[in-house]
Design a protein around this motif. Structure first.
Motif, PDB file in Angstrom:
ATOM      1  N   SER A 319     -42.593  -8.942   6.820  1.00 53.36           N
ATOM      2  CA  SER A 319     -42.985  -8.436   8.295  1.00 53.36           C
ATOM      3  C   SER A 319     -42.029  -7.203   8.901  1.00 53.36           C
ATOM      4  CB  SER A 319     -42.223  -9.606   9.534  1.00 53.36           C
ATOM      5  OG  SER A 319     -41.436  -9.213   9.389  1.00 53.36           O
ATOM      6  N   HIS A 320     -43.175  -6.639   9.171  1.00 54.06           N
ATOM      7  CA  HIS A 320     -42.410  -5.049   9.711  1.00 54.06           C
ATOM      8  C   HIS A 320     -41.286  -5.058  10.319  1.00 54.06           C
ATOM      9  CE1 HIS A 320     -42.650  -0.915  11.342  1.00 54.06           C
ATOM     10  NE2 HIS A 320     -43.073  -1.622  12.246  1.00 54.06           N
ATOM     11  N   GLU A 321     -40.868  -6.262  11.385  1.00 53.48           N
ATOM     12  CA  GLU A 321     -39.387  -5.770  12.219  1.00 53.48           C
ATOM     13  C   GLU A 321     -38.419  -6.182  10.983  1.00 53.48           C
ATOM     14  OE1 GLU A 321     -42.645  -7.798  12.627  1.00 53.48           O
ATOM     15  OE2 GLU A 321     -43.418  -6.798  14.211  1.00 53.48           O
ATOM     16  N   HIS A 322     -38.960  -7.232  10.267  1.00 46.15           N
ATOM     17  CA  HIS A 322     -37.941  -7.608   8.875  1.00 46.15           C
ATOM     18  C   HIS A 322     -37.573  -5.937   8.461  1.00 46.15           C
ATOM     19  CE1 HIS A 322     -37.311 -11.045  10.145  1.00 46.15           C
ATOM     20  NE2 HIS A 322     -38.666 -12.184   8.961  1.00 46.15           N
ATOM     21  N   MET A 323     -38.456  -5.524   7.782  1.00 49.50           N
ATOM     22  CA  MET A 323     -38.435  -4.475   7.212  1.00 49.50           C
ATOM     23  C   MET A 323     -37.778  -3.204   7.489  1.00 49.50           C
ATOM     24  SD  MET A 323     -41.465  -3.819   4.609  1.00 49.50           S
ATOM     25  CE  MET A 323     -42.715  -3.809   5.907  1.00 49.50           C
ATOM     26  N   MET A 324     -37.679  -3.260   9.200  1.00 46.84           N
ATOM     27  CA  MET A 324     -36.728  -2.224  10.036  1.00 46.84           C
ATOM     28  C   MET A 324     -35.497  -2.592  10.060  1.00 46.84           C
ATOM     29  SD  MET A 324     -39.185   0.401  11.481  1.00 46.84           S
ATOM     30  CE  MET A 324     -38.881   0.701  12.921  1.00 46.84           C
ATOM     31  N   ARG A 325     -35.484  -3.659  10.430  1.00 47.33           N
ATOM     32  CA  ARG A 325     -34.202  -4.300  10.532  1.00 47.33           C
ATOM     33  C   ARG A 325     -33.296  -3.976   9.711  1.00 47.33           C
ATOM     34  NH1 ARG A 325     -29.118  -4.337  12.558  1.00 47.33           N
ATOM     35  NH2 ARG A 325     -28.062  -6.582  12.814  1.00 47.33           N
ATOM     36  N   SER A 326     -33.822  -4.119   8.485  1.00 48.46           N
ATOM     37  CA  SER A 326     -32.974  -3.929   6.558  1.00 48.46           C
ATOM     38  C   SER A 326     -33.033  -2.209   6.565  1.00 48.46           C
ATOM     39  CB  SER A 326     -34.235  -4.442   5.922  1.00 48.46           C
ATOM     40  OG  SER A 326     -33.771  -4.937   4.096  1.00 48.46           O
ATOM     41  N   ILE A 327     -34.127  -1.679   7.107  1.00 47.97           N
ATOM     42  CA  ILE A 327     -33.775   0.198   6.979  1.00 47.97           C
ATOM     43  C   ILE A 327     -32.776   0.219   7.816  1.00 47.97           C
ATOM     44  CG2 ILE A 327     -34.798   2.140   7.583  1.00 47.97           C
ATOM     45  CD1 ILE A 327     -37.857   0.713   7.319  1.00 47.97           C
ATOM     46  N   GLU A 328     -32.222  -0.317   8.731  1.00 49.36           N
ATOM     47  CA  GLU A 328     -31.587   0.106   9.521  1.00 49.36           C
ATOM     48  C   GLU A 328     -30.125  -0.481   9.087  1.00 49.36           C
ATOM     49  OE1 GLU A 328     -29.468  -1.481  13.972  1.00 49.36           O
ATOM     50  OE2 GLU A 328     -31.723  -1.591  13.711  1.00 49.36           O
ATOM     51  N   LEU A 329     -30.069  -1.416   8.179  1.00 51.24           N
ATOM     52  CA  LEU A 329     -29.054  -2.075   7.732  1.00 51.24           C
ATOM     53  C   LEU A 329     -28.399  -0.799   6.586  1.00 51.24           C
ATOM     54  CD1 LEU A 329     -29.371  -5.904   8.198  1.00 51.24           C
ATOM     55  CD2 LEU A 329     -27.292  -4.658   9.136  1.00 51.24           C
ATOM     56  N   TYR A 330     -29.841  -0.500   5.700  1.00 50.57           N
ATOM     57  CA  TYR A 330     -28.999   0.025   5.013  1.00 50.57           C
ATOM     58  C   TYR A 330     -28.655   1.221   4.635  1.00 50.57           C
ATOM     59  CZ  TYR A 330     -30.304   2.390   0.197  1.00 50.57           C
ATOM     60  OH  TYR A 330     -30.830   3.163  -1.235  1.00 50.57           O
ATOM     61  N   GLY A 331     -28.630   2.203   5.995  1.00 44.51           N
ATOM     62  CA  GLY A 331     -28.652   3.166   6.457  1.00 44.51           C
ATOM     63  C   GLY A 331     -27.577   3.345   6.835  1.00 44.51           C
ATOM     64  N   THR A 332     -27.631   2.730   7.742  1.00 43.80           N
ATOM     65  CA  THR A 332     -25.669   2.379   8.693  1.00 43.80           C
ATOM     66  C   THR A 332     -25.112   1.256   8.308  1.00 43.80           C
ATOM     67  OG1 THR A 332     -26.492   0.636  10.175  1.00 43.80           O
ATOM     68  CG2 THR A 332     -27.326   2.354  10.976  1.00 43.80           C
ATOM     69  N   GLU A 333     -24.906   0.508   7.549  1.00 46.15           N
ATOM     70  CA  GLU A 333     -23.775  -0.197   6.545  1.00 46.15           C
ATOM     71  C   GLU A 333     -23.587  -0.449   5.329  1.00 46.15           C
ATOM     72  OE1 GLU A 333     -23.130  -3.882   9.002  1.00 46.15           O
ATOM     73  OE2 GLU A 333     -24.642  -3.983  10.680  1.00 46.15           O
ATOM     74  N   VAL A 334     -24.510  -0.234   4.196  1.00 44.20           N
ATOM     75  CA  VAL A 334     -24.823  -0.613   3.169  1.00 44.20           C
ATOM     76  C   VAL A 334     -24.187   0.891   2.460  1.00 44.20           C
ATOM     77  CG1 VAL A 334     -25.766  -1.025   0.924  1.00 44.20           C
ATOM     78  CG2 VAL A 334     -26.671  -2.125   3.260  1.00 44.20           C
ATOM     79  N   VAL A 335     -25.471   2.032   3.052  1.00 48.25           N
ATOM     80  CA  VAL A 335     -25.350   2.967   2.336  1.00 48.25           C
ATOM     81  C   VAL A 335     -23.577   3.755   2.917  1.00 48.25           C
ATOM     82  CG1 VAL A 335     -25.293   5.665   2.490  1.00 48.25           C
ATOM     83  CG2 VAL A 335     -27.380   3.828   2.151  1.00 48.25           C
ATOM     84  N   PRO A 336     -22.911   3.506   3.711  1.00 51.81           N
ATOM     85  CA  PRO A 336     -21.635   4.081   3.626  1.00 51.81           C
ATOM     86  C   PRO A 336     -20.330   3.540   2.816  1.00 51.81           C
ATOM     87  CG  PRO A 336     -22.715   4.449   6.623  1.00 51.81           C
ATOM     88  CD  PRO A 336     -23.243   2.968   5.180  1.00 51.81           C
ATOM     89  N   ARG A 337     -20.467   1.764   3.308  1.00 54.51           N
ATOM     90  CA  ARG A 337     -20.346   1.385   2.312  1.00 54.51           C
ATOM     91  C   ARG A 337     -19.698   1.059   0.569  1.00 54.51           C
ATOM     92  NH1 ARG A 337     -18.778  -5.545   4.275  1.00 54.51           N
ATOM     93  NH2 ARG A 337     -18.998  -5.062   6.521  1.00 54.51           N
ATOM     94  N   VAL A 338     -21.087   1.764   0.068  1.00 52.38           N
ATOM     95  CA  VAL A 338     -21.244   1.978  -0.993  1.00 52.38           C
ATOM     96  C   VAL A 338     -20.190   3.450  -0.986  1.00 52.38           C
ATOM     97  CG1 VAL A 338     -22.963   2.925  -3.038  1.00 52.38           C
ATOM     98  CG2 VAL A 338     -23.047   1.035  -1.366  1.00 52.38           C
ATOM     99  N   ARG A 339     -20.565   4.570  -0.111  1.00 53.18           N
ATOM    100  CA  ARG A 339     -20.021   5.515  -0.544  1.00 53.18           C
ATOM    101  C   ARG A 339     -17.999   4.950  -0.799  1.00 53.18           C
ATOM    102  NH1 ARG A 339     -23.441   9.391  -0.581  1.00 53.18           N
ATOM    103  NH2 ARG A 339     -25.037   9.829   0.705  1.00 53.18           N
ATOM    104  N   GLU A 340     -17.784   4.482  -0.121  1.00 51.74           N
ATOM    105  CA  GLU A 340     -16.728   3.992   0.207  1.00 51.74           C
ATOM    106  C   GLU A 340     -15.780   3.745  -1.324  1.00 51.74           C
ATOM    107  OE1 GLU A 340     -14.932   1.722   2.905  1.00 51.74           O
ATOM    108  OE2 GLU A 340     -15.792   2.866   5.016  1.00 51.74           O
ATOM    109  N   LEU A 341     -16.898   2.227  -1.631  1.00 54.52           N
ATOM    110  CA  LEU A 341     -16.664   1.681  -3.003  1.00 54.52           C
ATOM    111  C   LEU A 341     -16.586   3.199  -3.688  1.00 54.52           C
ATOM    112  CD1 LEU A 341     -18.554  -1.980  -2.159  1.00 54.52           C
ATOM    113  CD2 LEU A 341     -15.969  -1.187  -2.644  1.00 54.52           C
ATOM    114  N   LEU A 342     -18.026   3.496  -4.177  1.00 56.80           N
ATOM    115  CA  LEU A 342     -17.455   4.592  -4.747  1.00 56.80           C
ATOM    116  C   LEU A 342     -16.598   5.971  -4.827  1.00 56.80           C
ATOM    117  CD1 LEU A 342     -21.466   6.039  -4.910  1.00 56.80           C
ATOM    118  CD2 LEU A 342     -19.553   3.978  -6.892  1.00 56.80           C
ATOM    119  N   ALA A 343     -15.905   6.109  -4.326  1.00 55.46           N
ATOM    120  CA  ALA A 343     -14.496   6.848  -3.873  1.00 55.46           C
ATOM    121  C   ALA A 343     -13.581   5.972  -4.479  1.00 55.46           C
ATOM    122  CB  ALA A 343     -14.642   7.607  -2.530  1.00 55.46           C
TER     123      ALA A 343
END
Length: 343
Positions: A319-343
């Motif tokens: 659903s669109h609602e699930h995808m919107m939540r997924s986008i939010e989590l990807y940008g606000t939580e996943v990406v910062p964590r990945v950058r920390e792990l790569l650093a």
């Protein structure tokens, strides 16, 4: 010095269902895609890609128009395709459309070129599937010349020749172009020959199996005398606050998509056992909580020494609602964590 890793999202404009399981209209699906691009920009992602298809499961057949609508409502995010079916398009018109998109987006247009894993566009636009390989080869060569934004003289066997043809509009800083590759060495070498970026579509199996293609691409660039070009990864996935939520939301949607396509291609029905393999460490689906997905993405980026990771966040009837939540989590939580792990 290498630039920081970029993070993006890809969608094929999968036609989804509402809370009651009723199929949305194609029109509403397209409007939802624009809203998803806006959310991706709001959470600081670098790229939003829209695929081209010409079949019932997907609403987007003209990505550039959808991307132009998104450009009017976004500010920073780059906008492109994932992919454009170059074999059944005209390189000159394609260049003109993307140069126009680049203008209205203030230099944020990108294009990913592909042969097309779906072939509905060939008979639709009057192309012979017997010419599948030569169409892509010739058009890829011509498009590479057009990207230089100088008069082009070119001759092939499947299109009218060009004699010092000058094409407009010109861009201010050029268009970033990639080729989507599913895993053949010949495609990797061809991408390097023309100096495009390499976008690896990893939709099955472990990412490590693609390391030889990364090494081949970089050796080939050197052999052809090209400067370094970026390497990206495109893989499906879905985010939710917990692993269990993400998996329960994704599985029925992914199964609906795989079974519909598999019925045409002779695949067996998708099942829970296959899903568990796909979301596991050796699978190509990045689904679960932000912590789990971040660790898997970081491992993939290290393994392949890649420059960008694009999460294909639309999956069948999700659903669109699930995808919107997924986008939010990807940008606000996943990406910062990945950058920390790569650093």
């Amino acid at each position: 010095m290498r630039q920081p890793v970029e993070f993006g999202l890809d969608t094929f404009g999968d036609v989804t269902v509402d809370d009651e399981g009723v199929r949305l209209s194609d029109a509403q699906t397209i409007r939802n895609v624009v809203a998803q691009a806006v959310r991706a920009d709001e959470v600081g992602l670098q790229f939003f890609g829209v695929g081209e298809h010409h079949r019932r499961e997907f609403a987007v057949s003209s990505p550039e128009i959808v991307l132009a609508a998104a450009a009017a409502q976004t500010r920073d995010i780059h906008l492109g395709t994932s992919v454009t079916v170059l074999s059944s398009d005209d390189p000159v018109r394609l260049y003109e459309r993307f140069a126009t998109l680049d203008a209205v987006s203030n230099g944020r247009a990108e294009v990913t070129l592909g042969r097309g894993s779906f072939v509905e566009s060939f008979p639709l636009f009057g192309y012979d599937l017997a010419d599948y390989e030569v169409l892509f080869e010739e058009k890829l060569e011509l498009f590479a010349q057009l990207l230089a934004e100088r008069p082009v003289t070119w001759q092939g066997s499947k299109r009218a020749a060009l004699e010092r043809a000058d094409v407009f509009p010109k861009t201010e800083h050029g268009i970033r172009a990639w080729v989507g590759v599913g895993g053949s060495p010949e495609s990797v070498v061809r991408t390097a020959r023309y100096g495009y970026g390499l976008m690896l579509a990893i939709i099955g199996g472990p990412a490590a199996q693609f390391r030889p293609f990364v090494d081949l691409f970089r050796r080939s660039l050197d052999a052809f005398g090209h400067e370094s070009q970026p390497i990206g990864i495109h893989s499906p996935g879905h985010l939710a606050p917990t692993d269990e939520e993400a998996w329960e939301q994704l599985y029925p949607a992914l199964k609906a998509n795989r079974d519909a396509i598999g019925a045409e291609r002779g695949w067996p029905p998708y099942n829970r056992m296959q899903f568990q393999r796909d979301i596991g460490p050796g699978g190509a689906v990045y689904a679960g909580s932000p912590a789990r997905v971040a660790e898997k993405i970081a491992d993939t980026l290290r393994t392949l020494d890649a420059d960008r990771f694009d999460l294909k966040f639309s999956n069948g009837t999700l659903s669109h609602e699930h995808m919107m939540r997924s986008i939010e989590l990807y940008g606000t939580e996943v990406v910062p964590r990945v950058r920390e792990l790569l650093a």
